[in-house]
Design an enzyme around this catalytic site. Sequence first.
Site, PDB file in Angstrom:
ATOM      1  N   HIS A   1       6.421   9.100   3.396  1.00  0.00           N
ATOM      2  CA  HIS A   1       4.997   8.854   3.612  1.00  0.00           C
ATOM      3  C   HIS A   1       4.264  10.128   4.036  1.00  0.00           C
ATOM      4  O   HIS A   1       3.079  10.276   3.752  1.00  0.00           O
ATOM      5  CB  HIS A   1       4.804   7.761   4.663  1.00  0.00           C
ATOM      6  CG  HIS A   1       4.948   6.382   4.114  1.00  0.00           C
ATOM      7  ND1 HIS A   1       4.145   5.327   4.518  1.00  0.00           N
ATOM      8  CD2 HIS A   1       5.794   5.864   3.190  1.00  0.00           C
ATOM      9  CE1 HIS A   1       4.502   4.227   3.861  1.00  0.00           C
ATOM     10  NE2 HIS A   1       5.504   4.533   3.061  1.00  0.00           N
ATOM     11  N   ASP A   2       4.950  11.037   4.712  1.00  0.00           N
ATOM     12  CA  ASP A   2       4.335  12.303   5.071  1.00  0.00           C
ATOM     13  C   ASP A   2       4.093  13.150   3.821  1.00  0.00           C
ATOM     14  O   ASP A   2       2.981  13.638   3.592  1.00  0.00           O
ATOM     15  CB  ASP A   2       5.231  13.074   6.050  1.00  0.00           C
ATOM     16  CG  ASP A   2       4.637  14.413   6.454  1.00  0.00           C
ATOM     17  OD1 ASP A   2       3.409  14.480   6.662  1.00  0.00           O
ATOM     18  OD2 ASP A   2       5.391  15.395   6.557  1.00  0.00           O
TER      19      ASP A   2
ATOM     20  N   VAL B   1       1.274  12.297   1.093  1.00  0.00           N
ATOM     21  CA  VAL B   1      -0.138  12.385   1.516  1.00  0.00           C
ATOM     22  C   VAL B   1      -0.414  13.820   1.978  1.00  0.00           C
ATOM     23  O   VAL B   1       0.049  14.237   3.042  1.00  0.00           O
ATOM     24  CB  VAL B   1      -0.452  11.382   2.645  1.00  0.00           C
ATOM     25  CG1 VAL B   1      -1.905  11.504   3.082  1.00  0.00           C
ATOM     26  CG2 VAL B   1      -0.146   9.960   2.195  1.00  0.00           C
TER      27      VAL B   1
ATOM     28  N   GLY C   1       0.931  16.474   1.124  1.00  0.00           N
ATOM     29  CA  GLY C   1       2.118  17.318   1.174  1.00  0.00           C
ATOM     30  C   GLY C   1       2.910  17.186   2.461  1.00  0.00           C
ATOM     31  O   GLY C   1       2.509  16.515   3.415  1.00  0.00           O
TER      32      GLY C   1
ATOM     33  N   SER D   1       1.516  15.645   8.886  1.00  0.00           N
ATOM     34  CA  SER D   1       0.261  15.001   9.281  1.00  0.00           C
ATOM     35  C   SER D   1       0.466  13.564   9.745  1.00  0.00           C
ATOM     36  O   SER D   1      -0.287  13.071  10.591  1.00  0.00           O
ATOM     37  CB  SER D   1      -0.750  15.036   8.130  1.00  0.00           C
ATOM     38  OG  SER D   1      -0.247  14.396   6.979  1.00  0.00           O
TER      39      SER D   1
ATOM     40  N   GLU E   1      -3.085   9.342  10.444  1.00  0.00           N
ATOM     41  CA  GLU E   1      -2.532   8.512   9.373  1.00  0.00           C
ATOM     42  C   GLU E   1      -1.674   7.362   9.893  1.00  0.00           C
ATOM     43  O   GLU E   1      -1.348   6.436   9.143  1.00  0.00           O
ATOM     44  CB  GLU E   1      -1.724   9.400   8.421  1.00  0.00           C
ATOM     45  CG  GLU E   1      -2.604  10.419   7.705  1.00  0.00           C
ATOM     46  CD  GLU E   1      -1.817  11.558   7.061  1.00  0.00           C
ATOM     47  OE1 GLU E   1      -0.616  11.373   6.784  1.00  0.00           O
ATOM     48  OE2 GLU E   1      -2.419  12.638   6.840  1.00  0.00           O
TER      49      GLU E   1
ATOM     50  N   PRO F   1       1.444   5.543  -3.079  1.00  0.00           N
ATOM     51  CA  PRO F   1       1.538   4.439  -4.040  1.00  0.00           C
ATOM     52  C   PRO F   1       1.640   3.094  -3.333  1.00  0.00           C
ATOM     53  O   PRO F   1       2.281   2.968  -2.286  1.00  0.00           O
ATOM     54  CB  PRO F   1       2.844   4.742  -4.795  1.00  0.00           C
ATOM     55  CG  PRO F   1       3.106   6.185  -4.565  1.00  0.00           C
ATOM     56  CD  PRO F   1       2.562   6.484  -3.201  1.00  0.00           C
TER      57      PRO F   1
ATOM     58  N   THR G   1      20.979  -3.314   4.693  1.00  0.00           N
ATOM     59  CA  THR G   1      19.907  -2.561   5.356  1.00  0.00           C
ATOM     60  C   THR G   1      20.410  -1.379   6.174  1.00  0.00           C
ATOM     61  O   THR G   1      19.629  -0.504   6.518  1.00  0.00           O
ATOM     62  CB  THR G   1      19.105  -3.490   6.290  1.00  0.00           C
ATOM     63  OG1 THR G   1      20.007  -4.092   7.219  1.00  0.00           O
ATOM     64  CG2 THR G   1      18.406  -4.575   5.499  1.00  0.00           C
TER      65      THR G   1
ATOM     66  N   ASP H   1      23.032   2.572  -0.472  1.00  0.00           N
ATOM     67  CA  ASP H   1      23.768   2.224  -1.687  1.00  0.00           C
ATOM     68  C   ASP H   1      22.807   1.901  -2.814  1.00  0.00           C
ATOM     69  O   ASP H   1      21.609   2.124  -2.701  1.00  0.00           O
ATOM     70  CB  ASP H   1      24.737   1.057  -1.424  1.00  0.00           C
ATOM     71  CG  ASP H   1      24.028  -0.212  -0.968  1.00  0.00           C
ATOM     72  OD1 ASP H   1      22.814  -0.361  -1.241  1.00  0.00           O
ATOM     73  OD2 ASP H   1      24.678  -1.066  -0.341  1.00  0.00           O
TER      74      ASP H   1
END
Length: 281
Positions: A27-28, A31, A33, A37, A49, A124, A205, A209
Amino acid sequence: MIIRYSVWSAFKNESRIAASLLRLHFHDCLVNGCEGSILLDDTIDFKGEKNAPANRNSARGYEVIDSIKAEVEKACPSTVSCTDILALAAREAVVMTGGPYWPVSLGRRDGLTANQAAVAQELPSPIESLDDITAKFTSKGLDVKDVVVLSGFAQCFLIKRRLFNFKNTGKPDPALESSALTSLQGMCPNKDASNANLAPLDSTTTRFDNSYYTNIVNNAGLLDSDQALLMNPTTGEMVRSYSSNPYQFYSDFAASMVKLSSVGVLTGKNGEIRKKCGSVN
């Protein structure tokens, strides 16, 4: 070694943190690059963010990165950026849970601001079309293979319509396999209180894999975008390949992570080395 031990300690305390650290890095980087942030708190000058809809009550692991930064600062003051720490922590989290190793280049610097609005524009969404998702990846220098390879967790509000009211029919998506449907309806009951619940994209979780791809092939993928991957001829071939060949998935995942961790980095005199990850110096 400081980062490796700290990630191991956090994982021992809570096994789901491994996936969370990987997702935080993802996620960093998507957004503006890889410049840390996502780690910044709100200030009078900008909204961070962390509280963007895609991150609020979803992105997590900030306290682990803050703790690692404090330890690294003791050993190497004002030398290692929060962005580098996050990139290394993501790699260590994957390796620790049985996934592949990849080389992490170092020398990224931390950004001086954050942009909450950019999260919705650049990250996305699983309810977007595959073409739109791919366009967001390609705008960062990534490609359709990276779209297939890089995946994570989903919040219940993103998948409820597939579980209870698919295309306003008042019924579940008929493409969902029945046992998967029952399990997901248990995790995400049809009430607002469950919206922030996290539903894992596969049952393993705490282990890295390829079962996510096996689920998609078996019509047990959670998100609209999961099934879209299978229906598209190009990405569907990759999904089927990864479901039957975990070693190919591991190899391609490592290659995609090298590319992801190089998106939009700051070097030289750009940015800074933050002393604390939640605020600029």
